[in-house]
Design an enzyme around this catalytic site. Structure first.
Site, PDB file in Angstrom:
ATOM      1  N   HIS A 187     -71.826   2.293  10.670  1.00  0.00           N
ATOM      2  CA  HIS A 187     -71.661   3.755  10.523  1.00  0.00           C
ATOM      3  C   HIS A 187     -71.656   4.467  11.878  1.00  0.00           C
ATOM      4  CE1 HIS A 187     -72.687   3.137   6.262  1.00  0.00           C
ATOM      5  NE2 HIS A 187     -72.349   4.397   6.030  1.00  0.00           N
TER       6      HIS A 187
ATOM      7  N   ASN B   2     -73.890  -4.483   9.360  1.00  0.00           N
ATOM      8  CA  ASN B   2     -74.853  -5.320  10.075  1.00  0.00           C
ATOM      9  C   ASN B   2     -76.034  -5.687   9.189  1.00  0.00           C
ATOM     10  OD1 ASN B   2     -73.379  -3.534  12.107  1.00  0.00           O
ATOM     11  ND2 ASN B   2     -74.318  -5.055  13.437  1.00  0.00           N
TER      12      ASN B   2
ATOM     13  N   TYR C 217     -78.584   0.689   2.832  1.00  0.00           N
ATOM     14  CA  TYR C 217     -79.151  -0.652   2.704  1.00  0.00           C
ATOM     15  C   TYR C 217     -80.328  -0.847   3.680  1.00  0.00           C
ATOM     16  CZ  TYR C 217     -75.129  -2.834   0.161  1.00  0.00           C
ATOM     17  OH  TYR C 217     -74.178  -3.217  -0.750  1.00  0.00           O
TER      18      TYR C 217
ATOM     19  N   GLU D  10     -72.234   9.557   5.912  1.00  0.00           N
ATOM     20  CA  GLU D  10     -71.881   9.599   4.483  1.00  0.00           C
ATOM     21  C   GLU D  10     -71.605  11.036   4.029  1.00  0.00           C
ATOM     22  OE1 GLU D  10     -71.394   7.075   2.127  1.00  0.00           O
ATOM     23  OE2 GLU D  10     -71.469   5.779   3.893  1.00  0.00           O
TER      24      GLU D  10
ATOM     25  N   ASP E  76     -69.226  -2.658   2.701  1.00  0.00           N
ATOM     26  CA  ASP E  76     -70.326  -2.034   3.444  1.00  0.00           C
ATOM     27  C   ASP E  76     -71.152  -1.262   2.428  1.00  0.00           C
ATOM     28  OD1 ASP E  76     -71.877  -0.978   5.618  1.00  0.00           O
ATOM     29  OD2 ASP E  76     -70.690   0.849   5.591  1.00  0.00           O
ATOM     30  N   SER E  77     -72.330  -0.796   2.870  1.00  0.00           N
ATOM     31  CA  SER E  77     -73.140   0.048   1.983  1.00  0.00           C
ATOM     32  C   SER E  77     -72.481   1.406   1.764  1.00  0.00           C
ATOM     33  CB  SER E  77     -74.514   0.276   2.616  1.00  0.00           C
ATOM     34  OG  SER E  77     -74.361   0.997   3.824  1.00  0.00           O
TER      35      SER E  77
HETATM   36  N1  DGL Z   1     -73.184   0.203   7.828  1.00  0.00           N
HETATM   37  C1  DGL Z   1     -74.434  -0.416   7.536  1.00  0.00           C
HETATM   38  C2  DGL Z   1     -74.874  -1.304   8.699  1.00  0.00           C
HETATM   39  O1  DGL Z   1     -74.067  -1.731   9.452  1.00  0.00           O
HETATM   40  C3  DGL Z   1     -75.272   0.691   7.100  1.00  0.00           C
HETATM   41  C4  DGL Z   1     -76.667   0.476   6.895  1.00  0.00           C
HETATM   42  C5  DGL Z   1     -77.323   1.193   5.758  1.00  0.00           C
HETATM   43  O2  DGL Z   1     -76.745   1.328   4.680  1.00  0.00           O
HETATM   44  O3  DGL Z   1     -78.482   1.538   5.976  1.00  0.00           O
HETATM   45  O4  DGL Z   1     -75.985  -1.636   8.904  1.00  0.00           O
END
Ligand code: DGL
Length: 253
Positions: free
Chosen positions: A184, A72, A40, A150, A8-9
Site C-alpha cells: 500500500h 508483504n 491483514y 483504502e 492483496d488485503s
Molecule cells: N498490502 C499489504 C502488505 O503489503 C497490506 C497490509 C495490511 O492489510 O495490513 O503488507
C-alpha cells in the site's frame, strides 16, 4: 498468453500490478482485493493462511498460471503454506528490499516501513539478519497508512501528519534509505519523499517482483507476449476503493 492472478488485503497490490504490466503488457490479469478482511497487518498467521487458500482457489478457478502474492504481510504469513498446499502452482511473493538498501546506504542506517505482521515474520527477520552486522536497520509500522490508501486519501494535511508520525523516528535514527515493506505504501511515496527530503532514497520492491514474475513464467515455459491484454478486478468488500486506485494506476500514476 499467461493468466496472472494477483491478490492483496486491499488495493495496495496495484502498486505491483502497475509494474507487472510494464514487463508483461499482453497478459490476462485477475486482481483480488480482500478488502472485507483488510487490514491483514494485525491478523493472525492462521487467519491470513485461510484467506490465502480461499483466494488461491478463486484465482485458479479463473485459470491463473501463476499467483503473485502482492502483499508483504500475506507473503510472510502464508506463502510457505500455499506453496506446500499447491505444489504445482508457482507463487511469487514480496521481498523486503533490505539488500539494495543496505548496499546503497551512505549513512549506514536503513529505515523499514512495514506492517506489524511483516516485521515479525521469519522471512523479514532472516533477511534483516543477513545485513544487520553491516548496517543499522531501524523499523516502524506505517501506522494508519493502509487505511488512508483504502480510503483514497493520498495527500493533504491528514495524510502528512499520519505519514510523519511513522517516518520521523526513522529519519531521527539517521536513515538515508527507506524501504517500503507494504504494497500500500508506494501510493503514499510522493508524500514520504516530500517529508523525507531529497537526500533520502525511497525503495519500492515492486519492479523487482515484476521481473521475478516474468522470470518464473519464462522458466516454466508459459507462453507470454501474445495478447490480448485484459484485467478483471474483484473485491470481497466495497469495490469503490479498488476502482479509485485502479483509475490512478490506469492513468499512469
Ligand atoms: N498490502 C499489504 C502488505 O503489503 C497490506 C497490509 C495490511 O492489510 O495490513 O503488507
Amino acid at each position: 498468453m499467461a493468466t496472472i492472478g494477483i491478490f492483496d488485503s486491499g488495493c495496495g497490490g496495484l502498486s505491483v500490478y502497475r509494474e507487472l504490466v510494464k514487463v508483461l503488457p499482453k497478459e490476462q490479469y485477475h486482481y483480488y482485493s480482500d478488502n472485507a478482511h483488510c487490514p491483514y497487518g494485525e491478523k493472525s498467521a492462521l487467519y491470513i493462511q485461510r484467506r490465502g487458500r480461499f483466494i488461491t482457489e478463486f484465482l485458479l478457478d479463473k485459470g491463473a498460471d501463476i499467483i503473485v502474492v502482492a502483499c508483504n504481510t500475506a507473503t510472510a504469513a502464508a506463502i510457505a503454506t500455499l506453496r506446500a498446499a499447491y505444489p504445482d502452482v508457482p507463487f511469487v511473493g514480496m521481498e523486503p528490499a533490505v539488500k539494495p538498501a543496505a548496499l546503497g546506504t551512505r549513512s549506514g542506517v536503513v529505515g523499514v516501513l512495514a506492517t506489524a505482521g511483516t516485521l515479525k515474520g521469519s522471512k523479514y527477520l532472516n533477511t534483516r539478519g543477513l545485513y544487520e552486522d553491516e548496517v543499522i536497520i531501524a523499523e516502524h509500522v506505517g501506522q494508519g497508512f493502509v487505511e488512508l490508501v483504502e480510503a483514497g486519501k493520498l495527500d493533504g494535511p491528514e495524510v502528512e501528519a499520519t505519514v510523519r508520525a511513522s517516518l520521523q523516528p526513522l529519519l531521527d535514527a539517521g536513515a538515508d534509505t527507506i524501504v517500503l515493506g507494504c504494497t500500500h505504501y508506494p501510493f503514499l511515496q510522493p508524500v514520504i519523499e516530500r517529508l523525507a527530503g531529497p537526500s533520502v532514497r525511497v525503495i519500492d520492491p515492486a519492479p523487482a517482483v515484476a521481473r521475478q514474475t516474468l522470470h518464473v513464467l519464462e522458466q516454466r515455459g508459459v507462453p507470454i507476449g501474445k495478447g490480448p491484454f485484459s484485467v478483471k478486478l474483484c473485491s470481497s468488500g466495497d469495490p469503490a476503493a479498488l476502482q479509485r486506485i485502479f483509475a490512478l494506476v490506469a492513468g499512469g500514476k
